[in-house]
Structure formats: C-alpha cells, structure tokens
Design a protein around this motif. Structure first.
Motif, PDB file in Angstrom:
ATOM      1  N   TRP A  84       0.761  -1.194  -0.018  1.00 47.22           N
ATOM      2  CA  TRP A  84      -0.002   0.132  -0.095  1.00 47.22           C
ATOM      3  C   TRP A  84       0.811   1.324  -0.177  1.00 47.22           C
ATOM      4  O   TRP A  84       2.056   1.238   0.307  1.00 47.22           O
ATOM      5  N   VAL A 143      -3.242   3.478   3.049  1.00 45.45           N
ATOM      6  CA  VAL A 143      -3.503   3.389   4.499  1.00 45.45           C
ATOM      7  C   VAL A 143      -4.349   4.367   4.981  1.00 45.45           C
ATOM      8  O   VAL A 143      -4.930   4.154   5.987  1.00 45.45           O
ATOM      9  N   VAL A 151      -0.856   9.743   8.132  1.00 47.28           N
ATOM     10  CA  VAL A 151      -0.136   8.729   7.885  1.00 47.28           C
ATOM     11  C   VAL A 151       1.333   8.915   7.888  1.00 47.28           C
ATOM     12  O   VAL A 151       2.350   8.491   8.340  1.00 47.28           O
ATOM     13  N   PHE A 160       3.544   0.317   2.698  1.00 43.87           N
ATOM     14  CA  PHE A 160       3.228  -0.240   3.731  1.00 43.87           C
ATOM     15  C   PHE A 160       2.580  -1.747   3.328  1.00 43.87           C
ATOM     16  O   PHE A 160       1.897  -1.839   2.327  1.00 43.87           O
ATOM     17  N   PRO A 180      -0.210  -4.360   4.138  1.00 43.47           N
ATOM     18  CA  PRO A 180      -1.607  -4.276   4.389  1.00 43.47           C
ATOM     19  C   PRO A 180      -1.741  -5.257   5.651  1.00 43.47           C
ATOM     20  O   PRO A 180      -2.390  -4.809   6.751  1.00 43.47           O
ATOM     21  N   ILE A 219      -0.190  -3.136   8.555  1.00 46.12           N
ATOM     22  CA  ILE A 219      -1.197  -1.895   8.993  1.00 46.12           C
ATOM     23  C   ILE A 219      -2.246  -2.721   9.694  1.00 46.12           C
ATOM     24  O   ILE A 219      -2.904  -2.040  10.811  1.00 46.12           O
TER      25      ILE A 219
END
Length: 81
Positions: free
Chosen positions: A18, A23, A34, A54, A56, A59
């Motif tokens: 991502w 995010v 973010v 990122f 997923p 996160i």
C-alpha cells in the motif's frame, strides 16, 4: 507481541504493498496523518528509495492492537426551560 521496527515490516510474498493513500483510506485518516505517524516511527513501513510503502497485513495488525479510547461528549444535551 513486539511490533517490528518500521524498517522490519515484511509483507507476505504475494501481498501488494500500500501507499499512504491506501493506508489513509483503510484507517479513515488523512494522508498527512499517515506521513506524520510514519515519520515518527508509529506505523510499520517499508522505505523503498525515497518512497514509503506499507504492508497491508502489518497495518491491519497495528490497527487492531491499538488501545480503544472512550469518547466522552460534554454538554451534548438540550437545556429545559
């Protein structure tokens, strides 16, 4: 469970990374939020060159491990007269 440092976040082999927009959409926050939290080391991230990416799954794990804070509304009632 110890969260990996921001530079230790490792995606699974078939996971699409991502960007900050993804995010922000997932967490329902602004993109600047973010970036601020990533810069301060509060979000797990991967730095690829100058880009932030990122995982997923990292996160999601991070989001569901955050403490839930109660929201208190003060003075929200109507006044009788």
């Amino acid at each position: 469970m110890k969260m990996p440092s921001p530079h230790e976040a490792k995606p699974s082999t078939n996971e699409t990374l991502w960007d900050a927009n993804d995010v922000a959409d997932f967490l329902k926050v602004s993109r600047s939020w973010v970036y601020q939290h990533a810069a301060s080391g509060l979000l797990p991230l991967l730095k690829i060159g100058g880009l932030l990416r990122f995982s997923p799954s990292a996160i999601r794990t991070w989001a569901f491990e955050q403490p839930v804070l109660a929201t208190v509304r003060v003075g929200g009632g109507t006044q009788g007269g």
